[in-house]
Enzyme design. Structure first.
Site, PDB file in Angstrom:
ATOM      1  N   GLY A 187       8.684  -3.358   6.326  1.00 50.66           N
ATOM      2  CA  GLY A 187       7.828  -4.477   5.941  1.00 50.66           C
ATOM      3  C   GLY A 187       6.569  -4.592   6.760  1.00 50.66           C
ATOM      4  O   GLY A 187       6.168  -3.655   7.448  1.00 50.66           O
ATOM      5  N   PHE A 188       5.930  -5.775   6.675  1.00 55.03           N
ATOM      6  CA  PHE A 188       4.612  -6.018   7.252  1.00 55.03           C
ATOM      7  C   PHE A 188       3.680  -4.900   6.779  1.00 55.03           C
ATOM      8  O   PHE A 188       3.071  -4.184   7.566  1.00 55.03           O
ATOM      9  CB  PHE A 188       4.675  -6.105   8.776  1.00 55.03           C
ATOM     10  N   LEU A 189       3.638  -4.783   5.452  1.00 58.07           N
ATOM     11  CA  LEU A 189       2.992  -3.632   4.820  1.00 58.07           C
ATOM     12  C   LEU A 189       1.511  -3.538   5.173  1.00 58.07           C
ATOM     13  O   LEU A 189       0.821  -4.551   5.274  1.00 58.07           O
ATOM     14  CB  LEU A 189       3.147  -3.724   3.294  1.00 58.07           C
ATOM     15  N   LYS A 209      -3.050   3.450  11.421  1.00 59.68           N
ATOM     16  CA  LYS A 209      -2.570   2.127  10.998  1.00 59.68           C
ATOM     17  C   LYS A 209      -1.101   1.990  11.369  1.00 59.68           C
ATOM     18  O   LYS A 209      -0.319   2.932  11.189  1.00 59.68           O
ATOM     19  CB  LYS A 209      -2.711   1.983   9.489  1.00 59.68           C
ATOM     20  N   SER A 210      -0.743   0.830  11.887  1.00 55.34           N
ATOM     21  CA  SER A 210       0.643   0.593  12.281  1.00 55.34           C
ATOM     22  C   SER A 210       0.888  -0.913  12.275  1.00 55.34           C
ATOM     23  O   SER A 210      -0.010  -1.698  12.625  1.00 55.34           O
ATOM     24  CB  SER A 210       0.866   1.132  13.703  1.00 55.34           C
ATOM     25  N   SER A 211       2.104  -1.305  11.905  1.00 55.52           N
ATOM     26  CA  SER A 211       2.436  -2.736  11.925  1.00 55.52           C
ATOM     27  C   SER A 211       2.318  -3.274  13.348  1.00 55.52           C
ATOM     28  O   SER A 211       2.085  -4.458  13.555  1.00 55.52           O
ATOM     29  CB  SER A 211       3.864  -2.958  11.419  1.00 55.52           C
ATOM     30  N   ARG A 212       2.508  -2.404  14.343  1.00 54.17           N
ATOM     31  CA  ARG A 212       2.485  -2.863  15.738  1.00 54.17           C
ATOM     32  C   ARG A 212       1.068  -3.042  16.287  1.00 54.17           C
ATOM     33  O   ARG A 212       0.911  -3.548  17.399  1.00 54.17           O
ATOM     34  CB  ARG A 212       3.276  -1.899  16.628  1.00 54.17           C
ATOM     35  N   HIS A 247       1.453   2.125   4.297  1.00 54.21           N
ATOM     36  CA  HIS A 247       2.553   1.986   3.329  1.00 54.21           C
ATOM     37  C   HIS A 247       2.022   2.075   1.895  1.00 54.21           C
ATOM     38  O   HIS A 247       2.646   2.688   1.034  1.00 54.21           O
ATOM     39  CB  HIS A 247       3.251   0.628   3.489  1.00 54.21           C
ATOM     40  N   GLY A 282       5.459   8.489   6.260  1.00 56.91           N
ATOM     41  CA  GLY A 282       4.145   8.771   6.851  1.00 56.91           C
ATOM     42  C   GLY A 282       4.256   9.797   7.967  1.00 56.91           C
ATOM     43  O   GLY A 282       5.195   9.756   8.764  1.00 56.91           O
TER      44      GLY A 282
END
Ligand code: PAF
Length: 285
Positions: free
Chosen positions: A31-33, A184-187, A37, A147
């Site tokens: 999640g937290f697309l 790009k990363s959710s973190r 993603h 990815g």
């Protein structure tokens, strides 16, 4: 878009799709697309009749001092993004649905996990392999999309489907980057403003090291010293720099063939990873 939360419901959806002879592309996520993603979803849509996206923050792959509790979550936003991207089924089970009661069994990954992220995250890839195997059992995809930013994860999953003869083709998609090159990363939301400004130097350093290798520097030690030197001016700390064969993830003193150059870097609240995969000529012995 159908939103499915239970194992019985996802099984029923998959049963109907299979009976209709429709192909399934799975994009497993926590999640937290973000655009990374969405690029996986696009790749899955281009090849398959039906796209299933799973959203599940998997407790099994987080260590005791890692960020499971504070891992970013925003299901409403994810639903909107998934719907707008043409996802057919969003599978977002609660933890109790995926792991009811005590976990009786997990997959133990024995190859390719004593290096890169596996070295400092013991058990992490056991957790990843276990949940991905469960997702494959539940959604029976023809292909699953991951990815390349998480290149070690991709290597582990390729090994897993080979080991257990799982009839799923693994597709590795290029890393999606911000304009300045940061993966790009959710973190990335954990970065301070100043860290965010600096962080693209990880990719720039990897590119310089890749260029040096392609210009003839095949000595692993010297190449890693060069890469380390490029990163030493940063405000964070290096977790690792590595150069390994890919996807076997083995060390070679003289680099040749398909090679991954990889870095993990600690900022105050974020640990960032990035990599580049290159082809090098093999030197004659
Ligand atoms: O890459 C991720 O987001 C996770 O490791 C995955 C593959 C969804 C398994 O939990």
């Amino acid at each position: 878009m159908k939103i499915v939360e239970t194992i019985s419901a996802i099984r029923e959806e998959v049963r109907k799709l299979k009976a209709e002879g429709r192909s399934i592309g799975l994009v497993p996520t926590m999640g937290f697309l973000h655009e990374g993603h969405l690029s996986l979803i696009e790749a899955a849509r281009a090849k398959h009749d039906v796209v299933v996206v799973s959203i599940f923050v998997n407790p099994l792959q987080f260590g005791p001092n890692e960020d499971f509790e504070r891992y970013p979550r925003d299901l409403d936003r994810d639903e909107r993004l998934a719907r707008n991207s043409g996802v057919d089924i969003l599978f977002c089970p609660p933890v109790e649905e995926m792991y009811p009661g005590e976990t009786a069994m997990t997959i133990h990954v024995t190859k390719g996990v004593d290096v890169l992220c596996g070295a400092s995250r013991p058990g992490h890839f056991d957790g990843v392999a276990t949940v991905v195997m469960k997702l494959f059992q539940l959604t029976a995809p023809d292909e699953a999309f991951f990815g390349q930013k998480d290149a070690q994860q991709v290597a582990v999953i390729i090994n897993m489907v080979r080991t257990f003869n799982v009839p799923v083709n693994i597709v590795s998609c290029p890393t999606v980057r911000e304009e300045d090159g940061l993966a790009k990363s959710s973190r990335n939301v954990y970065l301070t403003e100043q860290e965010r400004q600096e962080a693209s130097f990880l990719y720039q350093a990897l590119r310089k090291a890749a260029e040096r290798a392609q210009a003839g520097e095949h000595d692993r030690e010297r190449l890693l010293q060069y890469l380390t030197g490029l990163l030493e001016g940063g405000s964070g700390t290096i977790d690792y720099v590595e150069a390994l064969s890919y996807p076997a993830l083995e060390r070679q003193e003289k680099l040749g063939g398909r090679i991954i150059l990889a870095v993990a870097y600690h900022y105050t609240k974020a640990r960032l990873i990035d990599n580049i995969i290159i082809e090098l000529d093999r030197e004659e012995a």
